[in-house]
Design a protein around this motif. Structure first.
Motif: not given
Length: 157
Positions: A85-89, A125-131
């Motif tokens: 989902l990083f790509l569409p974001l 969102f990025f930090v949630a993915v990392q968490s």
């Protein structure tokens, strides 16, 4: 067996344990709890649509991201997970930045404001993915958010 091996002479001393991994673990726990607090703030501030609540949400997103960066620096390596989902974001961010660069929007202030909020949501969102990369973190985040949702629903009734 030689005398040096049996008495421990000639062997290197045990490496001293650094305090950095302990601090990194503490920063990690603070980051996970701060992420949950930032996610809980939105509904409590009636959707974070007022100027003050948007500001608080943007500051919380920046703080949570800085905590992630500090944790990575303390660990001595960057360990970032990937999500499809990083790509569409990133595509939405590039589209908005391109509009601003080409002077396309009729109301520039609204576009800049929306881009700022989008960056804050992207950081969260990025930090949630990392968490959400270990079972313990998933259990903690799930417990906190489900408990919050239950209490909010109970209060709303």
């Amino acid at each position: 067996m030689s005398t040096a091996q049996s008495t421990g002479l000639g062997t290197s001393p045990a490496p001293s344990r650094s305090r950095w991994p302990d601090i990194a673990q503490w920063v990690h726990q603070v980051r996970v709890v701060a992420l949950c607090a930032a996610l809980m703030f939105g509904p409590l501030a009636f959707g974070a649509v007022e100027a003050w609540s948007v500001f608080v949400l943007e500051c919380a997103a920046a703080l949570v991201f800085l905590l992630w960066v500090c944790e990575q620096l303390l660990q001595g390596r960057i360990d970032a997970g990937y999500s499809p989902l990083f790509l569409p974001l990133a595509g939405f961010g590039i589209w908005a930045a391109l509009e601003l660069a080409l002077h396309v929007p009729l109301y520039r202030y609204a576009t800049v404001t929306a881009l700022e909020i989008g960056v804050a949501y992207g950081l969260l969102f990025f930090v949630a993915v990392q968490s959400c990369r270990s079972r313990e973190d998933l259990r903690l985040i799930g417990t906190l958010l489900v408990s919050f949702g239950f209490l909010l629903a109970l209060f709303s009734i």
